[in-house]
Write a protein that holds these residues in place. Structure first.
Motif, PDB file in Angstrom:
ATOM      1  N   GLU A  57      -8.137   5.180  20.540  1.00 52.61           N
ATOM      2  CA  GLU A  57      -8.429   5.992  21.722  1.00 52.61           C
ATOM      3  C   GLU A  57      -7.354   5.816  22.787  1.00 52.61           C
ATOM      4  O   GLU A  57      -6.962   6.775  23.434  1.00 52.61           O
ATOM      5  N   TRP A  58      -6.889   4.591  22.974  1.00 57.25           N
ATOM      6  CA  TRP A  58      -5.807   4.359  23.942  1.00 57.25           C
ATOM      7  C   TRP A  58      -4.573   5.163  23.558  1.00 57.25           C
ATOM      8  O   TRP A  58      -3.858   5.668  24.418  1.00 57.25           O
ATOM      9  N   MET A  59      -4.338   5.278  22.254  1.00 58.00           N
ATOM     10  CA  MET A  59      -3.173   6.012  21.749  1.00 58.00           C
ATOM     11  C   MET A  59      -3.441   7.517  21.678  1.00 58.00           C
ATOM     12  O   MET A  59      -2.534   8.282  21.389  1.00 58.00           O
ATOM     13  N   ASP A  60      -4.690   7.918  21.912  1.00 58.80           N
ATOM     14  CA  ASP A  60      -5.117   9.313  21.784  1.00 58.80           C
ATOM     15  C   ASP A  60      -4.775   9.858  20.399  1.00 58.80           C
ATOM     16  O   ASP A  60      -4.258  10.959  20.252  1.00 58.80           O
ATOM     17  N   SER A  61      -5.066   9.030  19.398  1.00 57.98           N
ATOM     18  CA  SER A  61      -4.693   9.386  18.035  1.00 57.98           C
ATOM     19  C   SER A  61      -5.519   8.591  17.036  1.00 57.98           C
ATOM     20  O   SER A  61      -5.967   7.484  17.336  1.00 57.98           O
ATOM     21  N   THR A  62      -5.669   9.133  15.858  1.00 56.61           N
ATOM     22  CA  THR A  62      -6.290   8.389  14.759  1.00 56.61           C
ATOM     23  C   THR A  62      -5.220   7.719  13.887  1.00 56.61           C
ATOM     24  O   THR A  62      -5.556   7.087  12.891  1.00 56.61           O
ATOM     25  N   ALA A  63      -3.958   7.838  14.274  1.00 60.68           N
ATOM     26  CA  ALA A  63      -2.864   7.293  13.463  1.00 60.68           C
ATOM     27  C   ALA A  63      -2.990   5.789  13.257  1.00 60.68           C
ATOM     28  O   ALA A  63      -2.715   5.284  12.166  1.00 60.68           O
ATOM     29  N   PHE A  64      -3.402   5.057  14.289  1.00 64.16           N
ATOM     30  CA  PHE A  64      -3.567   3.598  14.155  1.00 64.16           C
ATOM     31  C   PHE A  64      -4.572   3.292  13.051  1.00 64.16           C
ATOM     32  O   PHE A  64      -4.296   2.491  12.152  1.00 64.16           O
ATOM     33  N   ASN A  65      -5.732   3.922  13.105  1.00 63.68           N
ATOM     34  CA  ASN A  65      -6.780   3.659  12.123  1.00 63.68           C
ATOM     35  C   ASN A  65      -6.345   4.045  10.718  1.00 63.68           C
ATOM     36  O   ASN A  65      -6.590   3.308   9.757  1.00 63.68           O
ATOM     37  N   ILE A  66      -5.730   5.188  10.595  1.00 61.49           N
ATOM     38  CA  ILE A  66      -5.287   5.644   9.279  1.00 61.49           C
ATOM     39  C   ILE A  66      -4.200   4.710   8.749  1.00 61.49           C
ATOM     40  O   ILE A  66      -4.223   4.327   7.575  1.00 61.49           O
ATOM     41  N   GLY A  67      -3.289   4.301   9.609  1.00 57.94           N
ATOM     42  CA  GLY A  67      -2.244   3.361   9.201  1.00 57.94           C
ATOM     43  C   GLY A  67      -2.815   2.028   8.757  1.00 57.94           C
ATOM     44  O   GLY A  67      -2.379   1.457   7.743  1.00 57.94           O
ATOM     45  N   GLN A  68      -3.798   1.520   9.496  1.00 60.89           N
ATOM     46  CA  GLN A  68      -4.432   0.253   9.111  1.00 60.89           C
ATOM     47  C   GLN A  68      -5.158   0.387   7.778  1.00 60.89           C
ATOM     48  O   GLN A  68      -5.123  -0.518   6.942  1.00 60.89           O
ATOM     49  N   ALA A  69      -5.821   1.526   7.556  1.00 59.14           N
ATOM     50  CA  ALA A  69      -6.528   1.749   6.286  1.00 59.14           C
ATOM     51  C   ALA A  69      -5.531   1.787   5.129  1.00 59.14           C
ATOM     52  O   ALA A  69      -5.774   1.192   4.071  1.00 59.14           O
ATOM     53  N   VAL A  70      -4.407   2.455   5.330  1.00 58.40           N
ATOM     54  CA  VAL A  70      -3.381   2.524   4.284  1.00 58.40           C
ATOM     55  C   VAL A  70      -2.815   1.134   4.015  1.00 58.40           C
ATOM     56  O   VAL A  70      -2.655   0.730   2.856  1.00 58.40           O
ATOM     57  N   LYS A  71      -2.535   0.377   5.076  1.00 56.34           N
ATOM     58  CA  LYS A  71      -2.009  -0.974   4.928  1.00 56.34           C
ATOM     59  C   LYS A  71      -2.971  -1.834   4.110  1.00 56.34           C
ATOM     60  O   LYS A  71      -2.564  -2.542   3.193  1.00 56.34           O
ATOM     61  N   LYS A  72      -4.248  -1.767   4.432  1.00 54.92           N
ATOM     62  CA  LYS A  72      -5.239  -2.542   3.694  1.00 54.92           C
ATOM     63  C   LYS A  72      -5.326  -2.098   2.236  1.00 54.92           C
ATOM     64  O   LYS A  72      -5.451  -2.931   1.335  1.00 54.92           O
ATOM     65  N   ALA A  73      -5.245  -0.798   2.000  1.00 57.19           N
ATOM     66  CA  ALA A  73      -5.300  -0.292   0.623  1.00 57.19           C
ATOM     67  C   ALA A  73      -4.106  -0.805  -0.185  1.00 57.19           C
ATOM     68  O   ALA A  73      -4.267  -1.244  -1.331  1.00 57.19           O
ATOM     69  N   ILE A  74      -2.933  -0.777   0.413  1.00 60.92           N
ATOM     70  CA  ILE A  74      -1.736  -1.264  -0.281  1.00 60.92           C
ATOM     71  C   ILE A  74      -1.843  -2.765  -0.534  1.00 60.92           C
ATOM     72  O   ILE A  74      -1.548  -3.243  -1.632  1.00 60.92           O
ATOM     73  N   GLU A  75      -2.286  -3.515   0.476  1.00 67.53           N
ATOM     74  CA  GLU A  75      -2.441  -4.962   0.306  1.00 67.53           C
ATOM     75  C   GLU A  75      -3.425  -5.291  -0.810  1.00 67.53           C
ATOM     76  O   GLU A  75      -3.254  -6.263  -1.545  1.00 67.53           O
ATOM     77  N   SER A  76      -4.452  -4.472  -0.964  1.00 65.80           N
ATOM     78  CA  SER A  76      -5.474  -4.741  -1.975  1.00 65.80           C
ATOM     79  C   SER A  76      -4.899  -4.749  -3.385  1.00 65.80           C
ATOM     80  O   SER A  76      -5.433  -5.424  -4.263  1.00 65.80           O
TER      81      SER A  76
END
Length: 106
Positions: A57-76
């Motif tokens: 919300e601070w970033m006015d974007s969902t990019a942070f959340n999507i990036g974190q989800a992708v990072k976690k998926a790759i790490e998995s």
């Protein structure tokens, strides 16, 4: 510490969708009792008021959340089964955070 439980009306689960319901419940449990709570929750602060949502919300974007989800998926992909599974449940929670950001905008 005792946690209050609240009654929530759940969406009925149709035949054939039980495994999805179980996985979503596990993602919820991971957020409120597992690594999500351990790393991100502040006592008494609702999920939508935690960093998992407010940073986007601070970033006015969902990019942070999507990036974190992708990072976690790759790490998995490089972790043993139990840890990989938890990372993917965490990715689900980041994506739910993105949904909440979109909902608040609307």
């Amino acid at each position: 510490m005792t946690r209050a439980h609240v009654a929530v009306v759940r969406t009925p689960v149709y035949a054939g969708y039980e495994s999805l319901a179980r996985a979503l419940d596990e993602a919820l449990d991971e957020a409120q009792e597992g690594k999500g709570r351990e790393r991100h929750a502040v006592t008494g602060r609702a999920f939508e008021e935690q960093q998992i949502v407010v940073v986007g919300e601070w970033m006015d974007s969902t990019a942070f959340n999507i990036g974190q989800a992708v990072k976690k998926a790759i790490e998995s992909m490089r972790l043993p089964y139990p840890r990989a599974r938890l990372e993917l449940l965490g990715a689900v929670n980041y994506l739910v955070g993105a949904v909440l950001i979109l909902d608040r905008r609307d």
